[in-house]
Motif scaffolding. Structure first.
Motif, PDB file in Angstrom:
ATOM      1  N   GLY A 182       8.637  13.119  -2.251  1.00 41.70           N
ATOM      2  CA  GLY A 182       8.701  13.923  -1.040  1.00 41.70           C
ATOM      3  C   GLY A 182       7.369  14.436  -0.571  1.00 41.70           C
ATOM      4  O   GLY A 182       7.230  14.871   0.584  1.00 41.70           O
ATOM      5  N   THR A 183       6.346  14.381  -1.434  1.00 39.88           N
ATOM      6  CA  THR A 183       5.019  14.880  -1.045  1.00 39.88           C
ATOM      7  C   THR A 183       4.177  13.816  -0.345  1.00 39.88           C
ATOM      8  O   THR A 183       3.115  14.125   0.188  1.00 39.88           O
ATOM      9  N   PHE A 184       4.650  12.578  -0.347  1.00 38.53           N
ATOM     10  CA  PHE A 184       3.864  11.480   0.214  1.00 38.53           C
ATOM     11  C   PHE A 184       4.021  11.446   1.730  1.00 38.53           C
ATOM     12  O   PHE A 184       5.150  11.340   2.236  1.00 38.53           O
ATOM     13  N   THR A 185       2.915  11.512   2.446  1.00 37.27           N
ATOM     14  CA  THR A 185       2.974  11.548   3.909  1.00 37.27           C
ATOM     15  C   THR A 185       2.511  10.260   4.572  1.00 37.27           C
ATOM     16  O   THR A 185       2.504  10.182   5.800  1.00 37.27           O
ATOM     17  N   GLY A 186       2.123   9.254   3.787  1.00 36.41           N
ATOM     18  CA  GLY A 186       1.811   7.966   4.376  1.00 36.41           C
ATOM     19  C   GLY A 186       0.398   7.499   4.133  1.00 36.41           C
ATOM     20  O   GLY A 186      -0.502   8.299   3.864  1.00 36.41           O
ATOM     21  N   ALA A 187       0.199   6.190   4.220  1.00 32.42           N
ATOM     22  CA  ALA A 187      -1.122   5.585   4.113  1.00 32.42           C
ATOM     23  C   ALA A 187      -1.746   5.483   5.498  1.00 32.42           C
ATOM     24  O   ALA A 187      -1.059   5.496   6.517  1.00 32.42           O
ATOM     25  N   SER A 188      -3.069   5.400   5.525  1.00 34.42           N
ATOM     26  CA  SER A 188      -3.753   5.268   6.805  1.00 34.42           C
ATOM     27  C   SER A 188      -3.313   3.999   7.531  1.00 34.42           C
ATOM     28  O   SER A 188      -3.117   2.954   6.916  1.00 34.42           O
ATOM     29  N   ARG A 189      -3.156   4.133   8.844  1.00 34.47           N
ATOM     30  CA  ARG A 189      -2.756   3.037   9.721  1.00 34.47           C
ATOM     31  C   ARG A 189      -1.381   2.492   9.357  1.00 34.47           C
ATOM     32  O   ARG A 189      -1.073   1.331   9.592  1.00 34.47           O
ATOM     33  N   ARG A 190      -0.525   3.345   8.795  1.00 34.39           N
ATOM     34  CA  ARG A 190       0.878   3.001   8.613  1.00 34.39           C
ATOM     35  C   ARG A 190       1.668   4.008   9.443  1.00 34.39           C
ATOM     36  O   ARG A 190       1.954   5.103   9.007  1.00 34.39           O
ATOM     37  N   ARG A 220      12.527  14.603 -10.998  1.00 31.02           N
ATOM     38  CA  ARG A 220      11.135  15.007 -10.770  1.00 31.02           C
ATOM     39  C   ARG A 220      10.346  13.892 -10.090  1.00 31.02           C
ATOM     40  O   ARG A 220       9.488  14.150  -9.245  1.00 31.02           O
ATOM     41  N   LEU A 221      10.634  12.646 -10.447  1.00 33.38           N
ATOM     42  CA  LEU A 221      10.014  11.528  -9.737  1.00 33.38           C
ATOM     43  C   LEU A 221      10.392  11.569  -8.255  1.00 33.38           C
ATOM     44  O   LEU A 221       9.546  11.390  -7.374  1.00 33.38           O
ATOM     45  N   ALA A 222      11.674  11.836  -7.983  1.00 29.56           N
ATOM     46  CA  ALA A 222      12.140  11.905  -6.609  1.00 29.56           C
ATOM     47  C   ALA A 222      11.462  13.036  -5.852  1.00 29.56           C
ATOM     48  O   ALA A 222      11.094  12.892  -4.677  1.00 29.56           O
ATOM     49  N   THR A 242       0.827  -1.203   0.000  1.00 34.40           N
ATOM     50  CA  THR A 242       0.000   0.000   0.000  1.00 34.40           C
ATOM     51  C   THR A 242       0.857   1.246   0.000  1.00 34.40           C
ATOM     52  O   THR A 242       0.634   2.181  -0.789  1.00 34.40           O
ATOM     53  N   THR A 243       1.842   1.300   0.887  1.00 36.31           N
ATOM     54  CA  THR A 243       2.719   2.470   0.947  1.00 36.31           C
ATOM     55  C   THR A 243       3.458   2.671  -0.364  1.00 36.31           C
ATOM     56  O   THR A 243       3.532   3.790  -0.886  1.00 36.31           O
ATOM     57  N   THR A 244       3.998   1.598  -0.933  1.00 35.69           N
ATOM     58  CA  THR A 244       4.769   1.721  -2.175  1.00 35.69           C
ATOM     59  C   THR A 244       3.874   2.130  -3.333  1.00 35.69           C
ATOM     60  O   THR A 244       4.289   2.905  -4.214  1.00 35.69           O
ATOM     61  N   THR A 245       2.632   1.654  -3.357  1.00 38.66           N
ATOM     62  CA  THR A 245       1.691   2.066  -4.400  1.00 38.66           C
ATOM     63  C   THR A 245       1.425   3.568  -4.304  1.00 38.66           C
ATOM     64  O   THR A 245       1.474   4.291  -5.314  1.00 38.66           O
ATOM     65  N   ASN A 250      10.918   1.239   0.472  1.00 34.92           N
ATOM     66  CA  ASN A 250       9.685   1.339  -0.315  1.00 34.92           C
ATOM     67  C   ASN A 250       9.757   2.500  -1.300  1.00 34.92           C
ATOM     68  O   ASN A 250       9.321   2.387  -2.455  1.00 34.92           O
ATOM     69  N   ALA A 251      10.296   3.624  -0.855  1.00 38.60           N
ATOM     70  CA  ALA A 251      10.395   4.806  -1.720  1.00 38.60           C
ATOM     71  C   ALA A 251      11.318   4.546  -2.904  1.00 38.60           C
ATOM     72  O   ALA A 251      11.016   4.918  -4.051  1.00 38.60           O
ATOM     73  N   VAL A 252      12.445   3.897  -2.651  1.00 39.55           N
ATOM     74  CA  VAL A 252      13.375   3.599  -3.743  1.00 39.55           C
ATOM     75  C   VAL A 252      12.735   2.628  -4.729  1.00 39.55           C
ATOM     76  O   VAL A 252      12.873   2.769  -5.956  1.00 39.55           O
TER      77      VAL A 252
END
Length: 502
Positions: free
Chosen positions: A343-351, A337-339, A145-148, A318-320
């Motif tokens: 940086g804008t991703f703050t996480g999935a719920s319950r992670r 630009r992908l990298a 989920t996080t990697t997606t 996961n980010a890599v």
């Protein structure tokens, strides 16, 4: 029948025609106008329903109880009943969509059979809805989920507007599935990212442009039977790559690395990522803290720096992996630009969600339900506690998920929970399985020392944990079941206990 795999045992997949699944492929053509989704309130099923709504289909559905995904679907136009009833199928229903959790005696499935309505698995429906888009499939025992979510954020950073579907709420994305940032916003030529579920082999519905495998170790043996058959399913997924596609694997994980080696022998393009020299994406350095991580990376085109808003070594990997998979799916995209998008991703719920602080105790909700996931979450918590100014301990409340998983990994759960200063094991959350009175919290704690304590009832958490916790502690609420519903009451109990001590 599923053909035997040349790489090992024949993989198992729920997509085979059987008692519930009567058709393995999405019906093509213009005939599909109305779909019915059984157990629509689940995270994965609601994602399919969301995409169907954004595709302009009429959507109805049912579930045994209300839940967080149902109200938003109703607001978007879905007609949903609570309880299973054949009358919920519309007169013009063209297709019924089910998950592995839907039993063959479900009255809506029975009614569909009687009426000659095709019944297909949610993965087949998802593959059909996404059509011919270039697909990034995120697979692995943990971290999907996080990697997606990270891959979607990376693609957005590079100017893409991908479709996506995943098995949890991700606040950054606004919803757990969509055809673009705005509902229905992107065209059929845009890419798509999906969380590919190995639990029932249904990820074999997809034909991806790139696959990222975060890790591969035994799990879901209630379905696959043994580790070899689970591994065969991953080999079969690799064989589903489109011509010219790329497999991306975490070289730090033995199972994923071995998958990559077998794929290379078969002529598949493979890229590795991890800490070892010689990988295509090499992690050079990382600095993780409570607020995120700074990462130095050597990619195929040179060095990159990632500034992440999530913490923990597992999330760095996961980010890599997300970055590598997005770059492999479209080599024309700028890695920098992908990298930046990552940086804008703050996480999935319950992670590693901080649910609140009460009485000086920080309470974190986390979905971890496999020994390796529990270990990673405890490790991240330990790093934060050791870096804080106020001394504290790592406490954990763990709710085992599934009787079969509890039996299979009891000793492993005990070993990882001993990394906490104090841990409590709740009664088993059976989910889709029939009760097994012989499998309890003590099935795990029998393998552990006195600091891992069995509970006979969920309510004991509210008495025992506040009495043991003290200011500066970090308390982890771990599990994939309904433990999340205990967290608000526990916060209140911690606050009340703190006032009583004052």
């Amino acid at each position: 029948m599923t053909p035997a795999s040349p790489h090992g045992p024949a993989p198992r997949t729920i997509l085979r025609p059987g008692d519930v699944i009567t058709r393995p492929d999405w019906p093509t053509g213009e005939s599909i106008r109305s779909v019915h989704v059984v157990r629509i309130g689940g995270a994965g099923m609601s994602a399919v329903a969301r995409l169907a709504l954004e595709a302009g289909l009429a959507v109805s559905g049912s579930d045994s109880q209300d839940g967080q995904f149902i109200a938003p679907l109703r607001e978007a136009g879905a007609r949903i009943g609570i309880g299973f009833d054949a009358a919920l199928l519309a007169e013009d229903c063209d297709l019924v969509i089910v998950s592995t959790a839907v039993r063959d005696d479900n009255p809506e499935v029975a009614a569909a059979r009687e009426r000659g309505i095709p019944v297909i698995h949610r993965a087949a429906a998802l593959a059909g809805l996404l059509g011919e888009r270039d697909l990034i499939a995120v697979a692995g025992t943990h971290g999907k989920t996080t990697t997606t979510g990270m891959a979607v954020a990376a693609l957005r950073g590079a100017g893409q507007d991908p479709a996506w579907a995943l098995g949890a709420a991700v606040p950054d994305l606004g919803r757990n599935a969509g055809f673009g940032e705005q509902p229905g916003g992107s065209g059929p030529d845009s890419p798509a990212v999906v969380e590919a579920d190995e639990s029932d082999g249904s990820f074999l519905a997809f034909a991806p442009r790139s696959i990222v495998v975060t890790n591969l170790e035994p799990d879901h043996l209630d379905f696959h039977g043994d580790a070899e058959t689970l591994t065969a399913a991953f080999d079969a997924l690799v064989d589903r790559l489109r011509p010219g596609g790329t497999l991306v694997v975490c070289e730090d994980d033995p199972g994923a690395a071995a998958l990559g080696e077998r794929a290379r022998v078969r002529g598949v393009a493979v890229q590795g990522y991890g800490t070892a020299e010689g990988t295509a994406w090499t992690l050079r350095a990382e600095r993780s803290g409570a607020r995120g991580a700074e990462v130095e990376l050597e990619g195929p085109d040179g060095p990159l720096t990632l500034s992440l808003a999530v913490t923990g070594h597992h999330n760095v990997l996961n980010a890599v992996g997300a970055l590598a998979a997005a770059a492999a799916a479209d080599p024309s995209l700028d890695p920098a630009r992908l990298a930046a998008g990552l940086g804008t991703f703050t996480g999935a719920s319950r992670r590693f969600d901080v649910a609140g602080t009460a009485g000086g105790v920080t309470v974190v909700d986390d979905y971890a339900h496999h020994p390796r996931e529990v270990a990673a979450t405890l490790d991240a918590a330990r790093g934060i506690v050791e870096a804080q100014e106020t001394p504290g301990r790592v406490l954990a409340v763990f709710q085992p998920h599934l009787f079969s998983r509890t039996r299979d990994f009891a000793a492993d759960f005990a070993a990882v929970l001993e990394a906490a200063d104090l841990a409590w094991v709740m009664p088993v959350y059976g989910a889709r399985e029939d009760p097994d009175p012989a499998t309890t919290a003590r099935t795990i704690t029998a393998h552990a020392g006195e600091a891992v304590i069995p509970l006979d009832a969920d309510a004991q958490v509210l008495d025992l944990v506040p009495a043991a916790a003290r200011p500066g502690d970090m308390l982890l609420m771990l599990g994939a079941g309904d433990i999340v519903e205990t967290t608000p009451a526990l916060l209140a109990a911690l606050e009340a206990d703190s006032r009583d001590r004052a």
